[in-house]
Design a protein around this motif. Structure first.
Motif, PDB file in Angstrom:
ATOM      1  N   ILE A 140       0.844  -1.204   0.000  1.00  0.00           N
ATOM      2  CA  ILE A 140       0.000   0.000   0.000  1.00  0.00           C
ATOM      3  C   ILE A 140       0.879   1.254   0.000  1.00  0.00           C
ATOM      4  O   ILE A 140       0.670   2.178  -0.789  1.00  0.00           O
ATOM      5  CB  ILE A 140      -0.975  -0.018   1.204  1.00  0.00           C
ATOM      6  N   ALA A 141       1.905   1.238   0.847  1.00  0.00           N
ATOM      7  CA  ALA A 141       2.799   2.409   0.939  1.00  0.00           C
ATOM      8  C   ALA A 141       3.537   2.655  -0.374  1.00  0.00           C
ATOM      9  O   ALA A 141       3.810   3.804  -0.748  1.00  0.00           O
ATOM     10  CB  ALA A 141       3.804   2.209   2.078  1.00  0.00           C
ATOM     11  N   ALA A 142       3.835   1.596  -1.104  1.00  0.00           N
ATOM     12  CA  ALA A 142       4.601   1.747  -2.357  1.00  0.00           C
ATOM     13  C   ALA A 142       3.697   2.050  -3.560  1.00  0.00           C
ATOM     14  O   ALA A 142       4.187   2.235  -4.669  1.00  0.00           O
ATOM     15  CB  ALA A 142       5.406   0.468  -2.622  1.00  0.00           C
ATOM     16  N   GLY A 143       2.365   2.076  -3.347  1.00  0.00           N
ATOM     17  CA  GLY A 143       1.447   2.393  -4.449  1.00  0.00           C
ATOM     18  C   GLY A 143       1.187   1.225  -5.392  1.00  0.00           C
ATOM     19  O   GLY A 143       0.837   1.424  -6.555  1.00  0.00           O
ATOM     20  N   VAL A 144       1.339  -0.001  -4.866  1.00  0.00           N
ATOM     21  CA  VAL A 144       1.051  -1.206  -5.674  1.00  0.00           C
ATOM     22  C   VAL A 144      -0.456  -1.258  -5.985  1.00  0.00           C
ATOM     23  O   VAL A 144      -1.272  -0.849  -5.170  1.00  0.00           O
ATOM     24  CB  VAL A 144       1.511  -2.465  -4.876  1.00  0.00           C
ATOM     25  N   HIS A 179      -6.538  -8.217   7.870  1.00  0.00           N
ATOM     26  CA  HIS A 179      -5.604  -7.092   7.852  1.00  0.00           C
ATOM     27  C   HIS A 179      -5.708  -6.329   6.534  1.00  0.00           C
ATOM     28  O   HIS A 179      -5.724  -5.101   6.507  1.00  0.00           O
ATOM     29  CB  HIS A 179      -4.164  -7.581   8.081  1.00  0.00           C
ATOM     30  N   LEU A 180      -5.796  -7.078   5.461  1.00  0.00           N
ATOM     31  CA  LEU A 180      -5.887  -6.470   4.128  1.00  0.00           C
ATOM     32  C   LEU A 180      -7.145  -5.599   4.023  1.00  0.00           C
ATOM     33  O   LEU A 180      -7.077  -4.438   3.579  1.00  0.00           O
ATOM     34  CB  LEU A 180      -5.898  -7.592   3.077  1.00  0.00           C
ATOM     35  N   GLN A 181      -8.290  -6.144   4.455  1.00  0.00           N
ATOM     36  CA  GLN A 181      -9.551  -5.391   4.368  1.00  0.00           C
ATOM     37  C   GLN A 181      -9.485  -4.118   5.225  1.00  0.00           C
ATOM     38  O   GLN A 181      -9.923  -3.058   4.793  1.00  0.00           O
ATOM     39  CB  GLN A 181     -10.731  -6.269   4.842  1.00  0.00           C
ATOM     40  N   LYS A 182      -8.905  -4.257   6.421  1.00  0.00           N
ATOM     41  CA  LYS A 182      -8.818  -3.112   7.335  1.00  0.00           C
ATOM     42  C   LYS A 182      -7.892  -2.033   6.755  1.00  0.00           C
ATOM     43  O   LYS A 182      -8.221  -0.845   6.760  1.00  0.00           O
ATOM     44  CB  LYS A 182      -8.267  -3.601   8.684  1.00  0.00           C
ATOM     45  N   ALA A 227      -8.894   1.846   5.457  1.00  0.00           N
ATOM     46  CA  ALA A 227      -8.236   3.060   5.947  1.00  0.00           C
ATOM     47  C   ALA A 227      -7.577   3.827   4.797  1.00  0.00           C
ATOM     48  O   ALA A 227      -7.528   5.055   4.797  1.00  0.00           O
ATOM     49  CB  ALA A 227      -7.190   2.688   6.993  1.00  0.00           C
ATOM     50  N   LYS A 228      -7.068   3.102   3.824  1.00  0.00           N
ATOM     51  CA  LYS A 228      -6.384   3.762   2.692  1.00  0.00           C
ATOM     52  C   LYS A 228      -6.728   3.010   1.401  1.00  0.00           C
ATOM     53  O   LYS A 228      -5.992   2.116   0.981  1.00  0.00           O
ATOM     54  CB  LYS A 228      -4.861   3.758   2.944  1.00  0.00           C
ATOM     55  N   PRO A 229      -7.860   3.357   0.783  1.00  0.00           N
ATOM     56  CA  PRO A 229      -8.271   2.636  -0.423  1.00  0.00           C
ATOM     57  C   PRO A 229      -7.314   2.922  -1.580  1.00  0.00           C
ATOM     58  O   PRO A 229      -6.563   3.883  -1.556  1.00  0.00           O
ATOM     59  CB  PRO A 229      -9.662   3.206  -0.733  1.00  0.00           C
ATOM     60  N   GLY A 230      -7.381   2.097  -2.571  1.00  0.00           N
ATOM     61  CA  GLY A 230      -6.530   2.313  -3.764  1.00  0.00           C
ATOM     62  C   GLY A 230      -6.047   0.993  -4.313  1.00  0.00           C
ATOM     63  O   GLY A 230      -6.353   0.628  -5.436  1.00  0.00           O
ATOM     64  N   MET A 231      -5.336   0.243  -3.457  1.00  0.00           N
ATOM     65  CA  MET A 231      -4.833  -1.056  -3.910  1.00  0.00           C
ATOM     66  C   MET A 231      -6.015  -2.035  -4.029  1.00  0.00           C
ATOM     67  O   MET A 231      -7.009  -1.920  -3.313  1.00  0.00           O
ATOM     68  CB  MET A 231      -3.810  -1.601  -2.920  1.00  0.00           C
ATOM     69  N   GLU A 246      -9.588  -5.780 -14.233  1.00  0.00           N
ATOM     70  CA  GLU A 246     -10.958  -5.436 -13.820  1.00  0.00           C
ATOM     71  C   GLU A 246     -11.749  -6.656 -13.385  1.00  0.00           C
ATOM     72  O   GLU A 246     -12.411  -6.651 -12.346  1.00  0.00           O
ATOM     73  CB  GLU A 246     -11.711  -4.723 -14.967  1.00  0.00           C
ATOM     74  N   GLU A 247     -11.667  -7.715 -14.204  1.00  0.00           N
ATOM     75  CA  GLU A 247     -12.511  -8.896 -13.961  1.00  0.00           C
ATOM     76  C   GLU A 247     -12.113  -9.656 -12.696  1.00  0.00           C
ATOM     77  O   GLU A 247     -12.902 -10.446 -12.168  1.00  0.00           O
ATOM     78  CB  GLU A 247     -12.426  -9.865 -15.149  1.00  0.00           C
ATOM     79  N   THR A 248     -10.903  -9.443 -12.226  1.00  0.00           N
ATOM     80  CA  THR A 248     -10.421 -10.225 -11.074  1.00  0.00           C
ATOM     81  C   THR A 248     -10.220  -9.357  -9.831  1.00  0.00           C
ATOM     82  O   THR A 248      -9.617  -9.790  -8.855  1.00  0.00           O
ATOM     83  CB  THR A 248      -9.088 -10.934 -11.420  1.00  0.00           C
ATOM     84  N   LYS A 249     -10.751  -8.137  -9.909  1.00  0.00           N
ATOM     85  CA  LYS A 249     -10.532  -7.142  -8.844  1.00  0.00           C
ATOM     86  C   LYS A 249     -11.354  -7.455  -7.587  1.00  0.00           C
ATOM     87  O   LYS A 249     -12.553  -7.696  -7.677  1.00  0.00           O
ATOM     88  CB  LYS A 249     -10.946  -5.785  -9.435  1.00  0.00           C
ATOM     89  N   ASN A 250     -10.696  -7.466  -6.430  1.00  0.00           N
ATOM     90  CA  ASN A 250     -11.363  -7.540  -5.118  1.00  0.00           C
ATOM     91  C   ASN A 250     -12.325  -8.712  -4.967  1.00  0.00           C
ATOM     92  O   ASN A 250     -13.471  -8.548  -4.532  1.00  0.00           O
ATOM     93  CB  ASN A 250     -12.102  -6.221  -4.824  1.00  0.00           C
ATOM     94  N   ARG A 251     -11.868  -9.886  -5.348  1.00  0.00           N
ATOM     95  CA  ARG A 251     -12.730 -11.064  -5.185  1.00  0.00           C
ATOM     96  C   ARG A 251     -11.892 -12.344  -5.140  1.00  0.00           C
ATOM     97  O   ARG A 251     -10.689 -12.318  -5.400  1.00  0.00           O
ATOM     98  CB  ARG A 251     -13.764 -11.136  -6.311  1.00  0.00           C
ATOM     99  N   VAL A 252     -12.605 -13.430  -4.826  1.00  0.00           N
ATOM    100  CA  VAL A 252     -11.973 -14.755  -4.903  1.00  0.00           C
ATOM    101  C   VAL A 252     -12.074 -15.216  -6.338  1.00  0.00           C
ATOM    102  O   VAL A 252     -13.130 -15.090  -6.951  1.00  0.00           O
ATOM    103  CB  VAL A 252     -12.740 -15.779  -4.018  1.00  0.00           C
ATOM    104  N   VAL A 253     -10.988 -15.711  -6.905  1.00  0.00           N
ATOM    105  CA  VAL A 253     -11.107 -16.404  -8.193  1.00  0.00           C
ATOM    106  C   VAL A 253     -10.914 -17.899  -7.921  1.00  0.00           C
ATOM    107  O   VAL A 253     -10.125 -18.285  -7.059  1.00  0.00           O
ATOM    108  CB  VAL A 253     -10.113 -15.919  -9.277  1.00  0.00           C
TER     109      VAL A 253
END
Ligand SMILES: NC(=O)c1ccc[n+]([C@@H]2O[C@H](COP(=O)([O-])OP(=O)(O)OC[C@H]3O[C@@H](n4cnc5c(N)ncnc54)[C@H](OP(=O)(O)O)[C@@H]3O)[C@@H](O)[C@H]2O)c1
Length: 303
Positions: A91-95, A127-130, A134-138, A196-203
């Protein structure tokens, strides 16, 4: 449209990390960087950039992740607890995309999630969700590939062919999804090629749905001269024994394996996926003839 070009992988020398690294490099789609810990003795192909970072330090890992579009974590048991460092650093590195080290059972199934063996993976997701709240983007992708097919057969985990006395869990009829290591690598390439198709979910990926009963039949067909004496074990009993081990403070391989067997071979653990993302990710699957070929190789080498 977000394009993933630069990909860092942590845990690239592991049983799974190696085939993921191979698939990423051979796809020719990415500039790949291996991030390894200072104590690592691993060596990597000359075509791959290798960076050393202290994986217990967010600052050190953030520096290693600079310029990366995606991070794939393939750390094993030892590195599992420390993945919050990788997440904070990414998150800090802008990944833009993070894949935690999941690569197994579907931990969105409550019965799977309740097994102690998955506690670190659950904690990593939390941890990832929290952190993202707090800092959305990744963005993230969780990969569920069921059991490793080739790895699980060569280690005798899905069916022990070496002694001819394979443990058959419950009645051996539970059908579970399984995927070869190479296909998991291919899935990672597919995910990073479909942002896009694989964003924020279980594949979900799988090569085959199969049972231990069917695996045994195929092994018997490949080696009819061998004496096969399956041993039946209840997954309820093996879970009980793992819980007792845990209560004594043991987090040993048999204890871990007992919980995994419950998740893979027990009823109601979502072991056979109801759906998959194979078509999207370019996974063509395996047939029973492919399983037979794996057994032929294993039995010829005495495994
Ligand atoms: N579905 C299945 O059937 C199945 C089976 C096995 C594993 N898995 C899953 O696959 C994933 C990978 O497991 P694996 O068995 O491939 O692991 P592994 O063989 O134990 O490999 C571990 C890798 O992680 C690195 N590592 C260990 N501790 C680290 C740390 N603190 N910081 C950074 N790197 C660290 C090691 O690097 P160095 O030693 O080079 O430093 C090595 O490359 C896990 O999520 C595991 O649960 C699934």
């Amino acid at each position: 449209m977000v394009e993933i070009k630069n990909v860092a992988i942590v845990g690239a020398s592991g049983a799974l990390g190696e085939p993921i690294l191979k698939a990423l490099v051979e796809s020719g789609k990415f500039s790949v960087t291996v991030v390894k810990r200072p104590s690592s003795k691993a060596s990597f192909p000359a075509s791959v950039k290798v960076v050393t970072a202290d994986t217990s330090s967010v600052e050190s890992v953030t520096a290693a992740f600079q310029g990366q579009d995606a991070v794939v974590s393939a750390v094993g048991v030892e590195g599992m607890q420390g993945q919050h460092v990788l997440i904070d650093a990414a998150i800090a590195a802008g990944v833009k995309r993070f894949l935690p080290s999941e690569f197994g059972c579907d931990i969105s199934n409550p019965k799977v999630a309740a097994l102690p063996v998955f506690a670190h993976k659950i904690a990593t997701q939390k941890h990832l969700q929290k952190a993202l709240a707090a800092k959305p983007g990744m963005t993230y992708t969780y990969v569920s590939n069921g059991s490793f097919l080739d790895w699980g057969l060569s280690n005798g985990f899905l069916l022990d062919t070496k002694e001819g006395k394979p443990t058959i869990y419950d009645d051996g009829k539970t059908v579970f999804s399984a995927t070869t290591l190479a296909s998991v690598g291919q899935a990672v390439v597919g995910i990073l090629s479909h942002y896009e198709e694989t964003k924020n979910r279980v594949v979900y990926v799988r090569d085959i749905d199969i049972s231990q009963k069917r695996l045994l039949e195929i092994a018997q067909k490949v080696a009819p001269e061998k004496k096969w004496e399956p041993v039946n074990v209840s997954t309820v009993d093996i879970e009980k024994s793992s819980n007792e081990g845990l209560a004594r403070g043991e987090f040993t391989f048999p204890v871990i394996a007992g919980f995994l067997c419950r998740a893979i071979f027990g009823e109601g653990y979502g072991n056979k996926f109801e759906k998959d993302d194979n078509a999207l990710l370019g996974i063509t699957g395996k047939t029973e003839a492919d399983v037979e070929a794996i057994f032929k190789t294993l039995l010829a080498s005495g495994k």
